[in-house]
Design an enzyme around this catalytic site. Structure first.
Site, PDB file in Angstrom:
ATOM      1  N   TYR A   1      -0.699  -1.820 -13.326  1.00 27.49           N
ATOM      2  CA  TYR A   1      -1.564  -2.132 -13.864  1.00 27.49           C
ATOM      3  C   TYR A   1      -2.110  -1.655 -15.154  1.00 27.49           C
ATOM      4  O   TYR A   1      -3.536  -0.341 -15.240  1.00 27.49           O
ATOM      5  CB  TYR A   1      -3.361  -1.158 -12.142  1.00 27.49           C
TER       6      TYR A   1
ATOM      7  N   GLU B   1       4.626  -7.227   0.810  1.00 24.60           N
ATOM      8  CA  GLU B   1       3.434  -7.747  -1.114  1.00 24.60           C
ATOM      9  C   GLU B   1       3.666  -6.262  -2.333  1.00 24.60           C
ATOM     10  O   GLU B   1       2.350  -6.872  -2.382  1.00 24.60           O
ATOM     11  CB  GLU B   1       2.419  -8.230  -1.241  1.00 24.60           C
ATOM     12  N   PRO B   2       4.502  -5.435  -1.934  1.00 20.02           N
ATOM     13  CA  PRO B   2       4.372  -4.313  -2.698  1.00 20.02           C
ATOM     14  C   PRO B   2       3.920  -5.185  -4.973  1.00 20.02           C
ATOM     15  O   PRO B   2       4.859  -6.127  -4.729  1.00 20.02           O
ATOM     16  CB  PRO B   2       5.540  -3.574  -2.323  1.00 20.02           C
ATOM     17  N   GLY B   3       3.123  -4.698  -5.411  1.00 20.81           N
ATOM     18  CA  GLY B   3       2.982  -3.999  -6.684  1.00 20.81           C
ATOM     19  C   GLY B   3       3.171  -3.646  -7.078  1.00 20.81           C
ATOM     20  O   GLY B   3       4.582  -2.490  -8.201  1.00 20.81           O
TER      21      GLY B   3
ATOM     22  N   CYS C   1     -14.273   3.963 -28.330  1.00 18.20           N
ATOM     23  CA  CYS C   1     -15.489   4.632 -29.044  1.00 18.20           C
ATOM     24  C   CYS C   1     -16.415   4.829 -26.852  1.00 18.20           C
ATOM     25  O   CYS C   1     -17.128   3.537 -27.276  1.00 18.20           O
ATOM     26  CB  CYS C   1     -16.270   3.622 -29.495  1.00 18.20           C
ATOM     27  N   GLU C   2     -15.341   5.574 -26.479  1.00 12.50           N
ATOM     28  CA  GLU C   2     -16.465   5.575 -25.503  1.00 12.50           C
ATOM     29  C   GLU C   2     -15.963   7.196 -25.021  1.00 12.50           C
ATOM     30  O   GLU C   2     -14.573   7.374 -25.658  1.00 12.50           O
ATOM     31  CB  GLU C   2     -15.915   4.626 -23.856  1.00 12.50           C
TER      32      GLU C   2
ATOM     33  N   TYR D   1      -9.940   4.657 -12.343  1.00 13.67           N
ATOM     34  CA  TYR D   1      -9.588   5.507 -11.070  1.00 13.67           C
ATOM     35  C   TYR D   1      -9.846   6.881 -10.650  1.00 13.67           C
ATOM     36  O   TYR D   1      -9.545   7.224  -9.206  1.00 13.67           O
ATOM     37  CB  TYR D   1      -8.167   4.807 -10.163  1.00 13.67           C
TER      38      TYR D   1
ATOM     39  N   GLY E   1       0.549  -1.373  -0.090  1.00 16.44           N
ATOM     40  CA  GLY E   1      -0.905  -0.336  -0.003  1.00 16.44           C
ATOM     41  C   GLY E   1       1.081   1.663   0.135  1.00 16.44           C
ATOM     42  O   GLY E   1       0.220   2.256   0.358  1.00 16.44           O
TER      43      GLY E   1
ATOM     44  N   ARG F   1      -6.534   3.113 -15.886  1.00 20.39           N
ATOM     45  CA  ARG F   1      -6.518   3.493 -15.083  1.00 20.39           C
ATOM     46  C   ARG F   1      -7.175   5.338 -14.767  1.00 20.39           C
ATOM     47  O   ARG F   1      -8.167   5.358 -13.628  1.00 20.39           O
ATOM     48  CB  ARG F   1      -5.102   4.069 -14.364  1.00 20.39           C
TER      49      ARG F   1
END
Length: 424
Positions: free
Chosen positions: A370, A268-270, A342-343, A311, A227, A307
């Site tokens: 991500y 557990e870093p990503g 097309c959005e 988000y 986190g 993203r």
């Protein structure tokens, strides 16, 4: 990525040359930045028995997994397929934590048969593990600590209403199931979400786990998930990892003393490890001037980097073809940077950039986490190629997709070829 001699470079390689060599759109990752982050984490927790488990969902390319393994980092997976990729990259099954969320018991059975470290996140799963394996499979238990901190609610996982983990309020029920089946508990785990700015959230979670540990005398590790907040733009508040390491290490050492022996401390870093390494390079298709807005339309979209739309995430954008030179008065204009899907497909709104012209190459920064891992083929678009710059050389680590990739697996029903076209 640094500006040198009026060109943006990664490890001394001109980014425009990378774009020319491999084509656009393109994900480019800087191995040095990943290695730097691993080193920072290790040095910050030098006083404890630290184990880093890379959260592979952030970026699952097998070459990235091999880089992690080369650096002595182990792996956290959320699906058996991720774990299988890790094994292809050379990880031993016992080096892979498997943290599922509501998956089928069949997938759990497969994970156990592979030899993965199972992290249990629900009472029904805990009961099933006890009934199925009894004393044979050591597990860890994922706890929901009811801590509501961090960033966007969509990536906050430790609050009371989250689907993740077993509520700390169900402590007695957890213990009852463990004792009923004599399930060996090797570790306790929490992951409360992303974007924590200081050690406070980790220390709150530590208090929960340290207290819970008294129920389980044979633990070998405590896992704090991750986190750590990274900077997406200049001036962003980030997690002070060195200060975090100092405070959490001191609390953990005191816990181990009270527990009676030293345990391993897992993270557990990503995003922390790979986000800053990544750059999504795109080409400007058109610059469209409307009465109220000027749009920069690029050859990418939410199918490559979701993203911002998912988000409201901010990604810095650099005009690689017309860079802003420090110390020089660079003329800037305000643009909405949009994609070709097309959005409503917006990367940035009212973003000041050095003048953008058709054909210019733009780079979306902090795109390592991500980005590609959440990419799709929406609108029947190809996913980009991926490149890793390692020791000053760019290497292709994923080929660009083709039309054959799009239709592979589809079944063409021949019955439609035999029917006459119906008249309207």
């Amino acid at each position: 990525m640094q500006l040198n001699n009026r060109t943006y470079q990664i490890q001394g390689v001109d980014v425009l040359e990378i774009a020319d060599q491999f084509g656009l759109p393109l994900y480019v990752y800087d191995a040095d930045k990943i290695i730097e982050k691993i080193g920072l984490l290790r040095s910050s927790f030098a006083g404890v028995n630290l184990k880093i488990k890379y959260a592979a969902k952030a970026l699952t390319n097998i070459s990235i997994l091999k880089l992690m393994r080369q650096q002595g980092v182990e792996m956290d997976s959320v699906s058996v397929n991720e774990a299988r990729m890790g094994m292809m990259a050379g990880f031993e099954p016992g080096q892979i934590m498997f943290t599922p969320s509501g998956v089928s018991f069949e997938e759990i059975r497969e994970a156990v048969s592979l030899g993965l470290q199972l992290n249990v996140d629900s009472l029904p799963l805990l009961e099933w593990v006890g009934q199925t394996y009894g004393t044979q499979v050591p597990i860890s238990i994922r706890i929901n600590p009811h801590i509501s901190e961090g960033g966007n609610i969509k990536i906050s996982t430790g609050h009371a209403d989250s689907k993740f983990g077993i509520s700390i309020l169900q402590r007695d029920q957890i213990r009852a199931v463990v004792e009923q089946y004599q399930i060996p508990v090797a570790g306790l785990h929490i992951h409360t979400g992303s974007d924590f700015k200081n050690a406070g959230a980790f220390l709150k979670g530590a208090e929960v786990l340290f207290d819970l540990a008294s129920d389980y005398p044979n633990l070998s590790f405590i896992d704090f998930g991750s986190g750590f907040k990274v900077a997406y733009k200049e001036g962003d508040h980030i997690t002070d990892v060195e200060e975090l390491g100092h405070q959490v290490s001191a609390a953990f050492q005191n816990f181990c003393k009270n527990y009676g022996r030293d345990l391993e401390l897992w993270f557990e870093p990503g995003k922390f490890l790979v986000s800053e390494s990544g750059h999504l390079l795109v080409k400007t298709n058109i610059v469209k001037e409307n009465p109220t807005r000027t749009f920069v339309a690029v050859d990418s979209g939410l199918n490559h980097l979701i993203r911002p739309m998912m988000y409201d995430a901010y990604h810095d954008i650099k005009n690689i073809s017309n860079p802003s030179i420090p110390g020089e008065d660079t003329a800037e204009k305000t643009y909405n940077v949009v994609g070709y899907i097309c959005e409503t497909d917006t990367f940035a709104t009212d973003r000041a950039l050095p003048e953008v012209k058709p054909g210019d190459v733009l780079s979306f920064e902090n795109a390592g986490a991500y980005g590609f891992s959440m990419a799709s083929n929406y609108n029947a678009r190809f996913r980009p190629a991926e490149v890793l710059v390692y020791e000053g050389t760019p290497y292709l680590i994923r080929q660009r997709e083709t039309f054959e990739d799009l239709v592979r697996g589809q079944v063409d029903l021949s019955i439609f070829n035999q029917q006459e076209i119906l008249n309207a």
